[in-house]
Design a protein around this motif. Structure first.
Motif, mmCIF file in Angstrom:
data_model
loop_
_atom_site.group_PDB
_atom_site.id
_atom_site.type_symbol
_atom_site.label_atom_id
_atom_site.label_comp_id
_atom_site.label_asym_id
_atom_site.label_seq_id
_atom_site.Cartn_x
_atom_site.Cartn_y
_atom_site.Cartn_z
ATOM 1 N N ASN A 297 0.756 -1.324 -0.047
ATOM 2 C CA ASN A 297 0.066 -0.096 0.064
ATOM 3 C C ASN A 297 0.856 1.335 0.031
ATOM 4 O OD1 ASN A 297 -2.556 -0.835 0.174
ATOM 5 N ND2 ASN A 297 -2.736 -1.075 2.173
ATOM 6 N N GLY A 298 0.505 2.216 -0.802
ATOM 7 C CA GLY A 298 1.072 3.560 -1.140
ATOM 8 C C GLY A 298 2.526 3.540 -1.720
ATOM 9 N N ILE A 299 3.184 2.425 -1.864
ATOM 10 C CA ILE A 299 4.419 2.632 -2.440
ATOM 11 C C ILE A 299 4.295 1.406 -3.875
ATOM 12 C CG2 ILE A 299 5.883 2.499 -0.722
ATOM 13 C CD1 ILE A 299 6.298 -0.303 -0.793
ATOM 14 N N ASP A 300 3.067 1.262 -4.308
ATOM 15 C CA ASP A 300 3.051 0.485 -5.488
ATOM 16 C C ASP A 300 2.465 1.168 -6.616
ATOM 17 O OD1 ASP A 300 2.227 -1.575 -7.343
ATOM 18 O OD2 ASP A 300 0.336 -2.221 -6.304
ATOM 19 N N HIS A 301 3.203 1.252 -7.683
ATOM 20 C CA HIS A 301 2.843 2.096 -8.820
ATOM 21 C C HIS A 301 1.565 1.591 -9.501
ATOM 22 C CE1 HIS A 301 6.145 4.528 -9.291
ATOM 23 N NE2 HIS A 301 6.969 3.715 -9.058
ATOM 24 N N GLU A 302 1.214 0.236 -9.447
ATOM 25 C CA GLU A 302 -0.214 -0.140 -9.965
ATOM 26 C C GLU A 302 -1.440 -0.144 -9.141
ATOM 27 O OE1 GLU A 302 1.088 -4.030 -11.627
ATOM 28 O OE2 GLU A 302 2.794 -3.152 -12.604
ATOM 29 N N GLU A 303 -0.988 0.262 -7.816
ATOM 30 C CA GLU A 303 -2.080 0.196 -6.972
ATOM 31 C C GLU A 303 -3.734 0.964 -7.270
ATOM 32 O OE1 GLU A 303 -0.955 1.343 -3.200
ATOM 33 O OE2 GLU A 303 -0.798 3.373 -3.583
ATOM 34 N N ILE A 304 -4.681 0.406 -6.993
ATOM 35 C CA ILE A 304 -5.769 1.342 -7.442
ATOM 36 C C ILE A 304 -6.038 2.399 -6.292
ATOM 37 C CG2 ILE A 304 -8.364 1.113 -7.321
ATOM 38 C CD1 ILE A 304 -7.811 -2.091 -7.963
ATOM 39 N N ALA A 305 -5.739 2.136 -5.278
ATOM 40 C CA ALA A 305 -5.692 3.085 -4.029
ATOM 41 C C ALA A 305 -4.993 2.659 -2.843
ATOM 42 C CB ALA A 305 -7.089 3.222 -3.414
ATOM 43 N N ASP A 306 -4.476 3.914 -2.290
ATOM 44 C CA ASP A 306 -3.661 3.634 -1.014
ATOM 45 C C ASP A 306 -4.538 3.786 0.185
ATOM 46 O OD1 ASP A 306 -2.182 3.898 1.257
ATOM 47 O OD2 ASP A 306 -0.977 5.763 0.637
ATOM 48 N N VAL A 307 -4.653 2.582 0.598
ATOM 49 C CA VAL A 307 -5.796 2.132 1.883
ATOM 50 C C VAL A 307 -5.250 2.296 3.301
ATOM 51 C CG1 VAL A 307 -7.412 1.231 0.250
ATOM 52 C CG2 VAL A 307 -5.783 -0.089 1.565
ATOM 53 N N ARG A 308 -3.882 2.796 3.563
ATOM 54 C CA ARG A 308 -3.175 2.611 4.694
ATOM 55 C C ARG A 308 -3.928 3.295 5.793
ATOM 56 N NH1 ARG A 308 2.874 4.232 2.974
ATOM 57 N NH2 ARG A 308 1.338 5.830 1.933
ATOM 58 N N GLU A 309 -4.551 4.583 5.394
ATOM 59 C CA GLU A 309 -5.113 5.184 6.349
ATOM 60 C C GLU A 309 -6.614 4.677 6.828
ATOM 61 O OE1 GLU A 309 -7.093 9.771 6.751
ATOM 62 O OE2 GLU A 309 -5.986 9.629 5.213
ATOM 63 N N THR A 310 -7.211 4.087 5.959
ATOM 64 C CA THR A 310 -8.468 3.273 6.250
ATOM 65 C C THR A 310 -8.057 1.957 7.198
ATOM 66 O OG1 THR A 310 -9.415 3.856 4.034
ATOM 67 C CG2 THR A 310 -10.234 1.956 5.197
ATOM 68 N N VAL A 311 -7.018 1.395 6.881
ATOM 69 C CA VAL A 311 -6.632 0.252 7.741
ATOM 70 C C VAL A 311 -6.196 0.603 9.088
ATOM 71 C CG1 VAL A 311 -4.830 -1.654 8.067
ATOM 72 C CG2 VAL A 311 -5.738 -1.199 5.853
ATOM 73 N N ASP A 312 -5.457 1.761 9.365
ATOM 74 C CA ASP A 312 -5.291 2.277 10.583
ATOM 75 C C ASP A 312 -6.501 2.724 11.545
ATOM 76 O OD1 ASP A 312 -2.612 2.030 9.880
ATOM 77 O OD2 ASP A 312 -2.395 4.397 9.523
ATOM 78 N N LYS A 313 -7.344 3.316 10.592
ATOM 79 C CA LYS A 313 -8.741 3.718 11.364
ATOM 80 C C LYS A 313 -9.569 2.397 11.816
ATOM 81 C CE LYS A 313 -9.620 8.197 9.039
ATOM 82 N NZ LYS A 313 -10.185 8.938 8.043
ATOM 83 N N LEU A 314 -9.660 1.500 10.789
ATOM 84 C CA LEU A 314 -10.318 0.345 11.309
ATOM 85 C C LEU A 314 -9.622 -0.446 12.586
ATOM 86 C CD1 LEU A 314 -11.396 -1.491 7.856
ATOM 87 C CD2 LEU A 314 -12.998 -0.914 9.651
ATOM 88 N N ASN A 315 -8.259 -0.431 12.348
ATOM 89 C CA ASN A 315 -7.558 -1.140 13.697
ATOM 90 C C ASN A 315 -8.128 -0.246 14.801
ATOM 91 O OD1 ASN A 315 -6.190 -3.759 13.047
ATOM 92 N ND2 ASN A 315 -4.965 -2.258 11.635
ATOM 93 N N GLU A 316 -7.865 1.127 14.813
ATOM 94 C CA GLU A 316 -8.169 1.859 15.810
ATOM 95 C C GLU A 316 -9.730 1.882 16.533
ATOM 96 O OE1 GLU A 316 -6.609 3.856 18.524
ATOM 97 O OE2 GLU A 316 -5.348 3.550 16.677
ATOM 98 N N ALA A 317 -10.577 1.711 15.330
ATOM 99 C CA ALA A 317 -11.964 1.328 15.722
ATOM 100 C C ALA A 317 -12.245 0.262 16.794
ATOM 101 C CB ALA A 317 -12.804 1.470 14.560
ATOM 102 N N PHE A 318 -11.498 -0.909 16.161
ATOM 103 C CA PHE A 318 -11.769 -2.272 16.949
ATOM 104 C C PHE A 318 -10.819 -2.452 18.183
ATOM 105 C CE2 PHE A 318 -12.916 -3.760 12.523
ATOM 106 C CZ PHE A 318 -14.318 -3.746 12.731
ATOM 107 N N LYS A 319 -9.511 -2.086 18.156
ATOM 108 C CA LYS A 319 -8.577 -2.369 19.210
ATOM 109 C C LYS A 319 -8.905 -2.374 20.468
ATOM 110 C CE LYS A 319 -3.609 -1.770 20.012
ATOM 111 N NZ LYS A 319 -2.445 -0.677 19.645
ATOM 112 N N GLY A 320 -9.009 -3.361 21.275
ATOM 113 C CA GLY A 320 -9.522 -3.309 22.836
ATOM 114 C C GLY A 320 -10.740 -2.565 22.909
#
Length: 519
Positions: free
Chosen positions: A147-170
């Motif tokens: 994510n974020g470093i791939d020239h062929e990616e459709i979208a950089d979803v790192r921020e979304t992944v972080d938000k989901l982990n934050e929403a669920f964690k503990g």
């Protein structure tokens, strides 16, 4: 006479009496007092990433209670400082063990309760934790490692992944689900996080107007919940987190808790029917899920990022490497640390196929770096057998396992590379110690499932052969049983015979050939 409570009733009672999150204070107490861990707290230890391990490798006079400890790598990432800490934990407290998992986590073995406070402290110094790495909770959110470093990616979803982990964690709102709950987010053009087998997944799709939307799929899984996820429509990037939370709440409130093997989200969807599930979801959202449509996906045998590729970061390249079915150990960790320091790399990410990607090698020395990785058995250009091999924990450590796995996988790959050095097709292989599907045997060309077999009049450990699985959206197929069983000692020769037979046949693909072995 009181009726004996079922496994599901016991687990539900345990969770109701004390939230899994609340076992942390007990862990510290057990560590200090040396008191025997209460069996019901052993269940709750899962909420902090721990399972009791098989006593298989323990000395007869060693009565220590050992645990496997799973550490959550959010986004799959391990930075250089984190690598140093996990290496220290492996060496001091885990007898040199360390394995990457299919949820982009890292696992240790031989963990003692007395050492947990110090292990947790060490993890905390570099922002790592084991909270919700196991248990009836949302597990690590999986995603594409580049994510974020791939020239062929459709979208950089790192921020979304972080938000989901934050929403669920503990989060206590989600600390008592009917069973484990697996979420994935994908921005990769190859769909490498396997959305088809996640409970909930979001796949980035570029619309005609250039905007990104996420294809929302629900109810995928393996083992007792063996089903391909249903694509139910599209949401916008800002709707991903609320949609994921809403689905988790529906699962929490309505999931089938009466039987453990019927308690996954897919079972609820089967029970209700997809239409009712979508209606219930839509009613709980403040926005409208857009209509689903057909999407083309990459076949799972091509979902990979091996070798050296130029990154979006100027002057940097990423190097995709195969491991031995996730096994790294303290030596491998230390080899990585040395090479990171030598070549100025700072970070790696693990993949859902138990491999790793070094994110920021200097482009001008990447080839040299790759050659040195190869020397320490980390393979940037893996053979067609090594690239797609996975194995679960196996009988060495897992109390459910019947057969050995990691060693079997390593010996098999070495054997096939030796016998067929020029074999030209990717062959996906999964070695499983029991029927629980931890190494995803249902979605590969060759799935080995641990079982007991008869050999020379003796009952010995071995495998049953499953064949022909792959993922490709709604074209996906699960493996078929063959009824063919063989002892652990006969694995190499048996698979070698299949490859030989295929080479001399008229079949144009190994996948088509291997399906002829199905019942």
């Amino acid at each position: 006479m009181a009726t004996k409570e079922s496994k599901a009733q016991r687990v539900e009672r345990i969770k109701k009496e004390k939230d899994g999150l609340d076992v942390l204070q007990d862990i510290y107490l057990y560590a200090v007092t040396g008191e025997e861990v209460h069996p019901e707290d052993i269940d709750r230890f899962k909420w902090y990433g721990m399972y009791t391990q098989n006593k298989n490798l323990q000395a007869e006079d060693d009565n220590t209670l050992y645990f496997m400890l799973r550490v959550k790598l959010e986004g799959g990432e391990l930075t250089l400082p984190q690598l140093k800490v996990v290496s220290e934990i492996s060496e001091k407290y885990a007898r040199g063990t360390a394995d990457f998992t299919t949820r982009q986590d890292l696992q240790f073995h031989f963990i003692k309760v007395v050492d947990l406070p110090e292990i947790f402290r060490l993890l905390d110094t570099v922002g790592l934790s084991s909270i919700f790495a196991a248990g009836d909770v949302p597990r690590n959110v999986v995603s594409c490692p580049i994510n974020g470093i791939d020239h062929e990616e459709i979208a950089d979803v790192r921020e979304t992944v972080d938000k989901l982990n934050e929403a669920f964690k503990g989060n206590r709102l989600f600390s008592n689900l009917p069973r484990k709950f697996k979420v994935g987010v994908n921005g990769c053009s190859k769909n490498c996080m396997h959305h088809e087998i996640q409970d909930v997944s979001f796949n980035a799709v570029k619309q005609e107007n250039g905007k990104i939307q996420f294809a929302l799929s629900v109810g995928g899984g393996l083992a007792s919940n063996k089903r391909i996820a249903n694509h139910i429509g599209f949401v916008t990037p800002s709707q991903v987190v609320p949609a994921a939370k809403a689905i988790t709440k529906i699962y929490r409130d309505h999931g089938l808790r009466e039987k453990r093997n019927k308690a996954r989200l897919g079972h609820l969807i089967e029970e209700w029917g997809l239409e009712k599930f979508v209606e219930e979801l839509q009613a709980s959202l403040t926005f409208k899920i857009k209509e689903p449509n057909d999407i083309e996906y990459t076949n799972s045998r091509y979902r990979e990022h091996f070798g050296i590729h130029e990154s979006k970061q100027k002057g940097k390249s990423y190097i995709g490497c195969a491991l031995n079915s996730g096994h790294i150990g303290v030596e491998g960790l230390n080899d990585l640390i040395k090479l990171f320091e030598k070549y100025g790399a700072t970070s790696l990410k693990s993949t859902v196929t138990q491999n790793i990607i070094i994110l920021d090698a200097n482009t001008n020395t990447a080839e040299e770096f790759a050659q040195e990785l190869e020397k320490v058995n980390i393979y940037p250009y893996p053979s067609n057998f090594r690239a797609r091999v996975q194995a679960c924990t196996g009988i060495d450590f897992c109390k459910f396992a019947i057969s050995e796995t990691k060693g079997v996988a390593k010996r098999l790959v070495d054997h096939l590379e030796n016998k067929f050095p020029d074999f030209g097709e990717r062959v996906s292989i999964s070695v499983n110690g029991c029927p629980n599907s931890c190494a995803h045997p249902h979605i590969v060309d060759i799935g080995l499932m641990g079982t007991k077999v008869k050999k020379d009049g003796q009952t010995v450990t071995g495998f049953e052969l499953l064949v022909g699985g792959f993922l490709e959206g709604d074209k996906s197929q699960f493996n078929e049983k063959t009824g063919i069983k063989f002892a652990v000692d006969d694995v190499n020769e048996t698979i070698e015979e299949f490859i030989k037979e295929y080479i001399s046949s008229d079949f144009s693909s190994f996948h088509d050939y291997i399906l002829t072995k199905a019942k």
